[in-house]
Design an enzyme around this catalytic site. Structure first.
Site, PDB file in Angstrom:
ATOM      1  N   ASN A  13       0.880  -1.173   0.000  1.00 14.17           N
ATOM      2  CA  ASN A  13       0.000   0.000   0.000  1.00 14.17           C
ATOM      3  C   ASN A  13       0.911   1.214   0.000  1.00 14.17           C
ATOM      4  O   ASN A  13       1.489   1.561   1.027  1.00 14.17           O
ATOM      5  CB  ASN A  13      -0.899  -0.025   1.251  1.00 14.17           C
ATOM      6  CG  ASN A  13      -1.699   1.268   1.404  1.00 14.17           C
ATOM      7  OD1 ASN A  13      -1.730   2.094   0.486  1.00 14.17           O
ATOM      8  ND2 ASN A  13      -2.326   1.446   2.551  1.00 14.17           N
ATOM      9  N   LYS A  15       0.188   4.227  -0.195  1.00 12.22           N
ATOM     10  CA  LYS A  15      -0.419   5.435   0.388  1.00 12.22           C
ATOM     11  C   LYS A  15      -0.159   6.612  -0.570  1.00 12.22           C
ATOM     12  O   LYS A  15      -0.086   6.396  -1.777  1.00 12.22           O
ATOM     13  CB  LYS A  15       0.106   5.661   1.803  1.00 12.22           C
ATOM     14  CG  LYS A  15      -0.067   4.388   2.663  1.00 12.22           C
ATOM     15  CD  LYS A  15       0.114   4.599   4.126  1.00 12.22           C
ATOM     16  CE  LYS A  15      -0.102   3.259   4.853  1.00 12.22           C
ATOM     17  NZ  LYS A  15      -0.011   3.366   6.300  1.00 12.22           N
ATOM     18  N   HIS A 100      -9.400   1.484   5.014  1.00  8.74           N
ATOM     19  CA  HIS A 100      -8.119   1.680   5.707  1.00  8.74           C
ATOM     20  C   HIS A 100      -8.336   2.626   6.883  1.00  8.74           C
ATOM     21  O   HIS A 100      -9.123   3.570   6.794  1.00  8.74           O
ATOM     22  CB  HIS A 100      -7.070   2.233   4.743  1.00  8.74           C
ATOM     23  CG  HIS A 100      -5.692   2.163   5.320  1.00  8.74           C
ATOM     24  ND1 HIS A 100      -5.245   3.071   6.255  1.00  8.74           N
ATOM     25  CD2 HIS A 100      -4.687   1.270   5.138  1.00  8.74           C
ATOM     26  CE1 HIS A 100      -4.005   2.734   6.604  1.00  8.74           C
ATOM     27  NE2 HIS A 100      -3.649   1.653   5.943  1.00  8.74           N
ATOM     28  N   GLU A 102      -6.671   4.983   7.961  1.00  4.33           N
ATOM     29  CA  GLU A 102      -6.424   6.404   7.668  1.00  4.33           C
ATOM     30  C   GLU A 102      -7.660   7.045   7.044  1.00  4.33           C
ATOM     31  O   GLU A 102      -7.945   8.218   7.285  1.00  4.33           O
ATOM     32  CB  GLU A 102      -5.178   6.526   6.772  1.00  4.33           C
ATOM     33  CG  GLU A 102      -3.909   6.236   7.566  1.00  4.33           C
ATOM     34  CD  GLU A 102      -2.757   5.649   6.776  1.00  4.33           C
ATOM     35  OE1 GLU A 102      -2.770   5.725   5.536  1.00  4.33           O
ATOM     36  OE2 GLU A 102      -1.840   5.105   7.423  1.00  4.33           O
ATOM     37  N   GLU A 172      -5.192  -4.590  10.651  1.00  2.00           N
ATOM     38  CA  GLU A 172      -4.169  -3.564  10.816  1.00  2.00           C
ATOM     39  C   GLU A 172      -4.427  -2.796  12.109  1.00  2.00           C
ATOM     40  O   GLU A 172      -5.215  -1.838  12.113  1.00  2.00           O
ATOM     41  CB  GLU A 172      -4.201  -2.591   9.633  1.00  2.00           C
ATOM     42  CG  GLU A 172      -3.932  -3.234   8.291  1.00  2.00           C
ATOM     43  CD  GLU A 172      -3.345  -2.237   7.305  1.00  2.00           C
ATOM     44  OE1 GLU A 172      -2.303  -2.561   6.738  1.00  2.00           O
ATOM     45  OE2 GLU A 172      -3.899  -1.142   7.131  1.00  2.00           O
ATOM     46  N   GLY A 178       2.790   2.465  10.752  1.00  2.00           N
ATOM     47  CA  GLY A 178       3.738   3.558  10.590  1.00  2.00           C
ATOM     48  C   GLY A 178       4.486   3.917  11.862  1.00  2.00           C
ATOM     49  O   GLY A 178       5.152   4.946  11.937  1.00  2.00           O
ATOM     50  N   SER A 214       3.678  -2.007  10.347  1.00  2.00           N
ATOM     51  CA  SER A 214       5.125  -2.102  10.608  1.00  2.00           C
ATOM     52  C   SER A 214       5.702  -3.475  10.265  1.00  2.00           C
ATOM     53  O   SER A 214       6.580  -3.981  10.969  1.00  2.00           O
ATOM     54  CB  SER A 214       5.444  -1.715  12.066  1.00  2.00           C
ATOM     55  OG  SER A 214       5.102  -0.358  12.292  1.00  2.00           O
TER      56      SER A 214
HETATM   57  P1  13P Z   1       3.240   0.480   7.648  1.00  2.00           P
HETATM   58  O1  13P Z   1       3.742  -0.811   7.051  1.00  2.00           O
HETATM   59  O2  13P Z   1       3.962   1.687   7.133  1.00  2.00           O
HETATM   60  O3  13P Z   1       3.157   0.396   9.142  1.00  2.00           O
HETATM   61  O4  13P Z   1       1.721   0.664   7.120  1.00  2.00           O
HETATM   62  C1  13P Z   1       0.822  -0.378   7.218  1.00  2.00           C
HETATM   63  C2  13P Z   1      -0.407  -0.028   6.470  1.00  2.00           C
HETATM   64  O5  13P Z   1      -1.145   0.865   6.850  1.00  2.00           O
HETATM   65  C3  13P Z   1      -0.693  -0.763   5.227  1.00  2.00           C
HETATM   66  O6  13P Z   1      -1.966  -0.501   4.762  1.00  2.00           O
END
Ligand code: 13P
Length: 258
Positions: A13, A15, A100, A102, A172, A178, A214
């Site tokens: 992903n 982002k 997601h 976010e 997640e 992150g 992560s």
């Molecule tokens: P990270 O791997 O940067 O922690 O992000 C995970 C994520 O949100 C994947 O959709």
């Protein structure tokens, strides 16, 4: 189906990262590296929708599939700025991430909206990757199963067993995204087993369950060895070809052929 028969799935992903020139190098490296993986490891990348055509042109003919990070809850119409699921399929995409954390947090997407987006993705022939996860506060309050169960149930309630079986679900934990602080393999497995039971009750026990938060080359293999973890949804590490491919190889090491 046993966990080995389900194989492994690793999806990046991106982002809101990437530019044309850098994408070319990353996509070419991922396509090349993925060609060396066993056939039971599937690899995908979910790019910003502007770069779908680029992903298609560079990945077509490779073993890597591509997709987007969100779709509209509508099929067409006066919804400025939105991208509809049928548009995404015009570019040969396989996946659409929906729900997601976010988007749930920054765009105030409700569980109901996420469920509708999942339906639109399925209708268009896309595979939705439905994300669920609890905040740290919710985990510490002992509410993890209530939260992720509720998020999943909202989606499953609208689907037939046949459509539920077409989903991918990603666990997640918000506190692991992150932050560099992954859930432990045991913590992740416990939630995955819970989600698997919920899916089984719907007649969709074999849905691929990805862990995200992560995931890095040094923790991927232990996570992917858990019986209900079928792969990963990778954020930051999917932007570096070496790291992403190392995670894909960790999946291969835990797959039937690996
Ligand atoms: P990270 O791997 O940067 O922690 O992000 C995970 C994520 O949100 C994947 O959709």
């Amino acid at each position: 189906m046993s966990k080995q028969q389900r194989g492994k799935l690793v999806v990046g992903n991106w982002k809101m990262h990437g530019r044309l020139a850098a994408n070319t190098a990353l996509l070419q490296a991922v396509a090349q590296g993925s060609g060396e993986l066993p056939a039971d490891v599937r690899v995908g990348v979910c790019v910003p929708s502007l770069y779908l055509a680029q992903a298609q042109s560079l990945l077509e003919g490779s073993s890597v599939v591509w997709g987007v990070q969100d779709v509209s809850a509508f099929t067409h119409g006066a919804y400025t700025g939105e991208v509809a699921a049928p548009m995404v399929t015009d570019f040969g995409a396989t996946f659409a991430i929906v729900g997601h954390s976010e988007r749930r947090a920054y765009h105030r997407e409700s569980a109901e909206l996420v469920a509708v987006k999942t339906q639109r993705a399925l209708e268009a022939g896309l595979t939705p990757i439905v994300c669920v996860g609890e905040t740290l506060e919710e985990r510490e309050a002992g509410s993890t199963e209530r939260v992720v169960g509720g998020q999943l149930d909202e989606v499953l309630a609208r689907l037939s067993a046949h459509d539920a079986a077409r989903l991918v679900v990603a666990y997640e934990p918000v506190w692991a995204i992150g932050t560099g602080k992954s859930a432990s393999a045991q913590q992740a497995q416990a939630v995955h087993a819970f989600l698997r039971a919920r899916l089984a009750a719907k007649g969709a026990a074999d849905v691929a369950l990805l862990y995200g938060g992560s995931v890095k080359p040094d923790n991927a293999e232990e996570l992917f060895r858990q019986s209900d973890i079928d792969g990963g949804l990778i954020g930051g590490a999917s932007l570096k070809d070496h790291d992403f491919l190392a995670i894909c190889r960790a999946a291969a090491a835990t797959s039937l052929a690996g």
